[in-house]
Design an enzyme around this catalytic site. Structure first.
Site, mmCIF file in Angstrom:
data_model
loop_
_atom_site.group_PDB
_atom_site.id
_atom_site.type_symbol
_atom_site.label_atom_id
_atom_site.label_comp_id
_atom_site.label_asym_id
_atom_site.label_seq_id
_atom_site.Cartn_x
_atom_site.Cartn_y
_atom_site.Cartn_z
ATOM 1 N N CYS A 82 1.142 -0.939 0.018
ATOM 2 C CA CYS A 82 -0.068 -0.325 0.240
ATOM 3 C C CYS A 82 0.940 0.758 -0.302
ATOM 4 O O CYS A 82 2.013 1.120 0.039
ATOM 5 C CB CYS A 82 -1.019 0.007 1.742
ATOM 6 S SG CYS A 82 -1.793 -1.810 1.271
ATOM 7 N N ARG A 88 1.588 1.220 -5.695
ATOM 8 C CA ARG A 88 2.018 0.363 -4.732
ATOM 9 C C ARG A 88 0.583 -0.415 -4.793
ATOM 10 O O ARG A 88 0.225 -1.126 -3.233
ATOM 11 C CB ARG A 88 2.846 1.401 -3.607
ATOM 12 C CG ARG A 88 4.236 1.608 -3.702
ATOM 13 C CD ARG A 88 4.043 2.558 -2.609
ATOM 14 N NE ARG A 88 4.887 2.118 -1.279
ATOM 15 C CZ ARG A 88 5.294 1.569 -0.742
ATOM 16 N NH1 ARG A 88 6.595 1.138 -1.288
ATOM 17 N NH2 ARG A 88 6.177 0.422 0.449
ATOM 18 N N TRP A 129 -3.727 -1.513 -1.970
ATOM 19 C CA TRP A 129 -3.887 -3.418 -2.152
ATOM 20 C C TRP A 129 -4.226 -4.226 -1.288
ATOM 21 O O TRP A 129 -3.243 -4.394 0.243
ATOM 22 C CB TRP A 129 -2.037 -3.704 -2.139
ATOM 23 C CG TRP A 129 -1.844 -4.462 -3.424
ATOM 24 C CD1 TRP A 129 -2.059 -4.722 -4.755
ATOM 25 C CD2 TRP A 129 -1.539 -6.157 -2.617
ATOM 26 N NE1 TRP A 129 -1.906 -6.179 -4.852
ATOM 27 C CE2 TRP A 129 -1.773 -6.943 -4.246
ATOM 28 C CE3 TRP A 129 -1.184 -6.534 -1.800
ATOM 29 C CZ2 TRP A 129 -1.081 -8.397 -3.590
ATOM 30 C CZ3 TRP A 129 -1.060 -7.984 -1.246
ATOM 31 C CH2 TRP A 129 -0.351 -8.337 -2.589
ATOM 32 N N ASN A 181 0.321 -0.059 6.510
ATOM 33 C CA ASN A 181 0.779 -0.755 5.003
ATOM 34 C C ASN A 181 1.858 -1.532 5.613
ATOM 35 O O ASN A 181 2.486 -1.660 6.833
ATOM 36 C CB ASN A 181 1.472 0.018 4.226
ATOM 37 C CG ASN A 181 2.519 -0.951 3.354
ATOM 38 O OD1 ASN A 181 1.981 -1.580 3.374
ATOM 39 N ND2 ASN A 181 4.134 -0.703 2.535
ATOM 40 N N GLY A 182 0.945 -3.239 6.041
ATOM 41 C CA GLY A 182 1.587 -4.167 6.081
ATOM 42 C C GLY A 182 0.888 -5.090 6.732
ATOM 43 O O GLY A 182 -0.798 -4.898 6.333
ATOM 44 N N GLU A 193 12.156 -15.085 -17.453
ATOM 45 C CA GLU A 193 11.867 -13.311 -17.904
ATOM 46 C C GLU A 193 10.273 -12.579 -18.417
ATOM 47 O O GLU A 193 8.939 -11.887 -18.211
ATOM 48 C CB GLU A 193 12.192 -12.870 -17.175
ATOM 49 C CG GLU A 193 11.976 -10.839 -17.212
ATOM 50 C CD GLU A 193 11.115 -10.460 -16.012
ATOM 51 O OE1 GLU A 193 11.100 -9.480 -16.293
ATOM 52 O OE2 GLU A 193 11.158 -11.428 -15.154
ATOM 53 N N LYS A 204 6.388 -11.533 -17.591
ATOM 54 C CA LYS A 204 6.287 -10.317 -18.422
ATOM 55 C C LYS A 204 4.986 -10.229 -18.806
ATOM 56 O O LYS A 204 3.765 -9.747 -18.061
ATOM 57 C CB LYS A 204 7.166 -9.423 -19.334
ATOM 58 C CG LYS A 204 8.054 -8.858 -19.019
ATOM 59 C CD LYS A 204 7.903 -7.565 -18.025
ATOM 60 C CE LYS A 204 7.614 -8.486 -16.157
ATOM 61 N NZ LYS A 204 9.230 -8.416 -15.509
ATOM 62 N N GLU A 225 2.146 -10.963 -16.523
ATOM 63 C CA GLU A 225 1.511 -10.163 -15.336
ATOM 64 C C GLU A 225 0.556 -9.200 -16.030
ATOM 65 O O GLU A 225 -0.101 -8.335 -15.044
ATOM 66 C CB GLU A 225 2.545 -9.104 -15.253
ATOM 67 C CG GLU A 225 3.520 -10.245 -13.817
ATOM 68 C CD GLU A 225 5.049 -9.186 -13.340
ATOM 69 O OE1 GLU A 225 5.105 -9.111 -12.489
ATOM 70 O OE2 GLU A 225 5.481 -8.900 -14.655
ATOM 71 N N HIS A 269 9.506 -33.347 -22.198
ATOM 72 C CA HIS A 269 9.449 -34.209 -20.397
ATOM 73 C C HIS A 269 8.188 -33.706 -20.640
ATOM 74 O O HIS A 269 7.789 -33.759 -18.733
ATOM 75 C CB HIS A 269 10.715 -34.117 -20.485
ATOM 76 C CG HIS A 269 11.930 -34.589 -19.949
ATOM 77 N ND1 HIS A 269 12.151 -36.162 -20.337
ATOM 78 C CD2 HIS A 269 13.223 -34.112 -20.409
ATOM 79 C CE1 HIS A 269 13.668 -35.762 -20.582
ATOM 80 N NE2 HIS A 269 13.622 -35.118 -20.891
ATOM 81 N N LYS A 287 3.523 -3.729 -6.880
ATOM 82 C CA LYS A 287 5.073 -2.592 -6.905
ATOM 83 C C LYS A 287 6.415 -3.568 -6.108
ATOM 84 O O LYS A 287 7.612 -3.897 -5.994
ATOM 85 C CB LYS A 287 5.007 -1.369 -7.132
ATOM 86 C CG LYS A 287 6.791 -0.918 -7.824
ATOM 87 C CD LYS A 287 7.478 -1.365 -9.057
ATOM 88 C CE LYS A 287 8.376 -1.445 -9.839
ATOM 89 N NZ LYS A 287 8.274 -1.658 -11.050
#
Length: 612
Positions: free
Chosen positions: A2, A27, A73, A99-100, A485, A489, A492, A508, A607
């Site tokens: 947050c 955030r 968030w 935040n937390g 990566e 992307k 996401e 496999h 983020k």
């Protein structure tokens, strides 16, 4: 997760609070709210983006010279008006943003219910603000500051909080444990934020709170204390960021801007670390501990998400060139595994924000076990930068897009410098190759600029695949992490399911997915894996997969074999990951935009992940 902002001064707090929330929206962005102190606490909040809050406030009277604000968030309770911050205590004495995560909130809540407290939300934060009010009601000798201190002593978990009390409207109190808070020092005013971004244009002088610090702030006063009610040690730092860094300019999205900034950010990352004659590498942040690194029996790289992928690139480079055993660990798993560590180990914690909770907890555990702890992060003054023995900043600048791009290439640049310098120091790399790789690294910004010039061609290719439902990414060796990566992307920001695999593992299991509807992206520049990757491409082609390949410029073999190609300039294998990822970033970006997705603020993601 947050975003928190706060203000105490002589001006109306609202403009700064709203501007600060907009700058922190990367955030968290599922709800937002403000609280202003005055004759009574004014609280306005709603589900949605900061723009929704701004529209909500048009019909409200909202003014005050002390205030707090929050963009969320969700961790506790779904996004709605009731769960949005700030939260007011039951009797209206306090307003709080947080935040937390309060891990023992259920126990605390049950105790408060016994004391007659009722709750309006599903959040752990409302438990905390009611706990503060509960202690405040214990007697006249209990000040708001003491009540907050008593409440926090009962809390298990992580927090960054900002609190207003109805009885002391000129005062703002903030505290942190595990979640970052920074205080900006103005002229007759103070600013508070989760990071320095909202402070740009308001002040350059900041104080980063340490864990278990508490600050009592009014327009003319700042008092810093520890959890034990003793004066706290602090230093005033300078923030030299500019408004241009946090604005989109002519770009449609921050993510596209940050992709295009990579030639500059990579050069900024190696500037001053590569000599002008391209013959040596200097990592000033590691000078004091470099003898220990050279003697290390093992190096362990830890990170989460994109930083974990950068660590995988580092593993290949360090083992290939420096010949030291390397392990790469998810930070979120490492701390629970009771790993075997000793003073002969070097642990490198990698984090864009320098505040990633899982990574912080993991490095603290490693430190307790006697390992040498290094940090690679992007934010000066962050927790990882302060808690490691030494480290290297990436100099990627502010990254606002939630899906990391320039931070990844900056991290890989640092790890490349580290691997090559270490290899040379250990005598595993001869002078000629040492100089060659340094020169190749110095040429990367120009080569990325060449790739970016062809971005519209990548956009055309993305249009062909915007209706896909799955994608498979393949790579070998040091380019396997690039495939991971690239897939990350895509998933996401486009919400399209994508998996990255080592190309040799395709047969496999993943080969069962291949049909004429599946895009298969293969990272296949000319290197010593080339013939093997061509064989993998043939296996996909035989099953009618839609092949897209990242190839070296002028590769006519793969051009005839696959459906589409992303060309990258020829380079030394040690630096090829920095080139190969760029077209995959652009591909994901354009495909997501065509699917109507919010690429800067993708759903459910934040983020800076400051909770475990």
């Amino acid at each position: 997760m947050c975003g928190i902002v706060g203000y105490a001064g002589s001006n109306n707090a609202l403009p700064f609070l709203i501007q600060g929330l907009k700058r922190l929206e990367y955030r968290g962005y599922d709800s937002a709210g403000i609280a202003l102190a005055g004759k009574s606490l004014q609280i306005h909040k709603c589900k949605g983006r900061v723009s929704d809050l701004e529209a909500h406030l048009l019909s409200k009277e909202a003014e005050g010279s002390v205030g707090i604000a929050h963009t969320r968030w969700a961790t506790h309770g779904e996004p709605n008006d009731s769960n949005a911050h700030p939260h007011r205590s039951m009797n209206g004495q306090f307003a709080l943003v947080h935040n937390g995560i309060i891990e023992n909130y259920a126990l605390l809540k049950s105790e408060l219910v016994k004391e007659g407290y009722a709750f309006q939300s599903e959040t752990d934060t409302e438990v905390l603000v009611n706990l503060i009010e509960f202690y405040y009601g214990k007697g006249e000798e209990v000040s708001p500051e003491m009540a907050i201190r008593l409440a926090l002593s009962s809390v298990v978990g992580a927090f960054g909080i900002a609190v207003l009390c109805n009885d002391v409207p000129e005062e703002l109190i903030v505290a942190r444990r595990g979640s970052p808070l920074v205080i900006g020092i103005g002229e007759g005013e103070y600013f508070v934020a989760s990071d320095a971004t909202p402070l740009i244009g308001h002040t350059k002088n900041v104080i980063y709170l340490n864990d278990n610090d508490l600050a009592i702030i009014s327009k003319n006063s700042l008092v810093l204390k520890t959890a034990e009610d003793k004066p706290a040690s602090f230093q005033i730092s300078r923030v030299n960021r500019t408004l241009g860094e946090i604005e989109k300019g002519d770009f449609e999205h921050f993510m596209l801007k940050e992709i295009f900034e990579q030639p500059i950010t990579i050069e900024d990352t190696f500037r001053g670390r590569v000599s002008a004659n391209r013959e040596s590498i200097v990592l000033g942040g590691l000078l004091d501990v470099f003898p220990q690194i050279v003697k290390a029996k093992r190096i362990i790289l830890i990170g989460c998400g994109t930083s974990w992928h950068a660590a995988l690139v580092g593993e290949y480079l360090i083992e290939t060139y420096a010949r030291i055993p390397v392990e790469v660990e998810y930070a979120s798993e490492f701390r629970y595994r009771n790993p075997i560590l000793s003073s002969d180990d070097v642990v490198i914690a990698i984090s864009q924000s320098g505040e990633t909770s899982d990574t912080l907890v993991a490095l603290r555990m490693a430190k307790e076990k006697g390992a040498t702890i290094l940090g690679v992060c992007n934010v000066v003054g962050s927790s990882i930068a302060r808690e490691t023995d030494a480290g290297v900043y990436t100099h990627a600048g502010v990254e606002i897009g939630v899906a990391s791009t320039k931070a990844f290439t900056a991290q890989v640049t640092v790890l490349t410098l580290f691997a090559i310098k270490l290899a040379f120091a250990k005598g595993e790399l001869d002078v000629e190759l040492y100089h060659e790789i340094i020169a190749e690294l110095a040429a990367i910004p120009g080569k990325i600029s060449t790739i970016l010039e062809g971005h519209l061609k990548i956009k055309e290719i993305a249009a062909k695949y915007k209706d896909a439902t799955n994608a498979l990414y393949l790579g070998r060796g040091v380019l396997f992490p690039v495939a991971l990566e690239g897939a990350l992307k895509l998933k996401e920001i486009s919400y399209l399911h994508a998996e990255g695999y080592a190309a040799g593992e395709m047969k496999h299991g993943p080969i069962a997915l291949v049909d004429d509807n599946l895009p298969v992206v293969v990272v296949a520049p000319k290197d010593h894996y080339y013939e093997k990757i061509v064989s993998n491409i043939q296996e996909v082609k035989a099953r009618k997969g839609n092949l897209i390949a990242v190839v070296t410029e002028g590769d006519l073999i793969l051009k005839e074999m696959v459906h589409d190609i992303f060309e990258i300039p020829e380079s030394h294998p040690a630096v090829t990951p920095l080139l190969a990822i760029v077209p995959l970033q652009l591909f994901a970006y354009y495909l997501a935009v065509m699917r109507g997705c919010d690429v800067d603020q993708p759903r459910n993601l934040a983020k800076s992940v400051t909770v475990e």
